[in-house]
Design an enzyme around this catalytic site. Structure first.
Site, PDB file in Angstrom:
ATOM      1  CE1 TYR A  16     -73.118  34.895   5.017  1.00 27.92           C
ATOM      2  CE2 TYR A  16     -73.437  33.515   6.952  1.00 27.92           C
ATOM      3  CZ  TYR A  16     -73.928  34.409   6.033  1.00 27.92           C
ATOM      4  OH  TYR A  16     -75.230  34.836   6.121  1.00 27.92           O
ATOM      5  CG  HIS A  21     -67.927  40.321   6.080  1.00 27.63           C
ATOM      6  ND1 HIS A  21     -67.279  41.529   6.259  1.00 27.63           N
ATOM      7  CD2 HIS A  21     -69.035  40.397   6.861  1.00 27.63           C
ATOM      8  CE1 HIS A  21     -67.962  42.292   7.086  1.00 27.63           C
ATOM      9  NE2 HIS A  21     -69.030  41.628   7.481  1.00 27.63           N
ATOM     10  CE1 TYR A  62     -74.192  33.702  11.032  1.00 27.01           C
ATOM     11  CE2 TYR A  62     -75.182  33.298  13.178  1.00 27.01           C
ATOM     12  CZ  TYR A  62     -74.964  32.922  11.872  1.00 27.01           C
ATOM     13  OH  TYR A  62     -75.502  31.763  11.399  1.00 27.01           O
ATOM     14  CG  ASN A  64     -74.297  41.333  13.677  1.00 24.53           C
ATOM     15  OD1 ASN A  64     -74.076  40.174  14.025  1.00 24.53           O
ATOM     16  ND2 ASN A  64     -75.503  41.752  13.345  1.00 24.53           N
TER      17      ASN A  64
END
Length: 186
Positions: A16, A21, A62, A64
């Site tokens: 990622y 993001h 993470y 969230n």
């Protein structure tokens, strides 16, 4: 203000690292290099570095679950006035490269911000939004987890440079001066 905590949201797995993001994490890396502030493990689920009253934080949760790490930082550093911290995150509802500084507000559907709101039990904390745009016909989840194009990568340092200048104004002159600078289209 004596200190300012910049908290860049992102996902900790290598796959990622350079995705849209993770632009909050990428901004923290940029500031780390520009200000020569190295990051180390914090006393919680985050990396932290400090120099000249500027604290750089990368949550290791993470996206969230970002609020867990933000709450740990708030408690560890006795942050009573949430204007001492700025949460930096991507915003797919803004064009790529656009910057917006807000002192409070809802999540706008951003899961990381939802988590921060939940764990701080308030919407009243500053956030710096970095526009990543949207792609026509591409699912939003797939888009935010996709890497920046080469052209976008070349533009990111100038975007981050303006964002950093805005954060230094925030620290030196206060939120209103920073909002006027960051939210202008110069």
């Amino acid at each position: 203000m004596d200190r300012l905590f910049l908290i860049g949201l992102g996902n900790p797995e290598k796959l990622y690292f350079e995705t849209r993001h993770n632009v909050g994490w990428m901004f923290i890396d940029f500031v780390s290099k520009e200000k020569n502030i190295s990051l180390r493990a914090g006393r919680g689920d985050y990396l932290i570095g400090e120099g000249e009253g500027l604290y750089l934080i990368k949550p290791l949760t993470y996206m969230n679950l970002s609020g867990i790490a933000v709450r740990q930082v708030v408690e560890r550093y006795d942050i009573d006035d949430l204007r001492e911290l700025v949460v930096v995150h991507d915003d797919a509802d803004m064009d790529f490269g656009k910057l917006r500084l807000r002192l409070k507000g809802g999540s706008g559907g951003h899961r990381g911000i939802e988590s921060v709101i939940y764990h701080l039990m308030t919407e009243e904390f500053p956030r710096l939004k970095i526009g990543i745009g949207r792609a026509e016909g591409l699912d939003l989840r797939d888009y935010v987890l996709s890497p920046f194009s080469e052209e976008e990568k070349e533009t990111l340092p100038s975007i981050f440079g303006k964002a950093l200048k805005g954060m230094l104004i925030f620290k030196e002159k206060g939120p209103e001066a920073a909002i006027n600078f960051v939210n202008s289209d110069i």
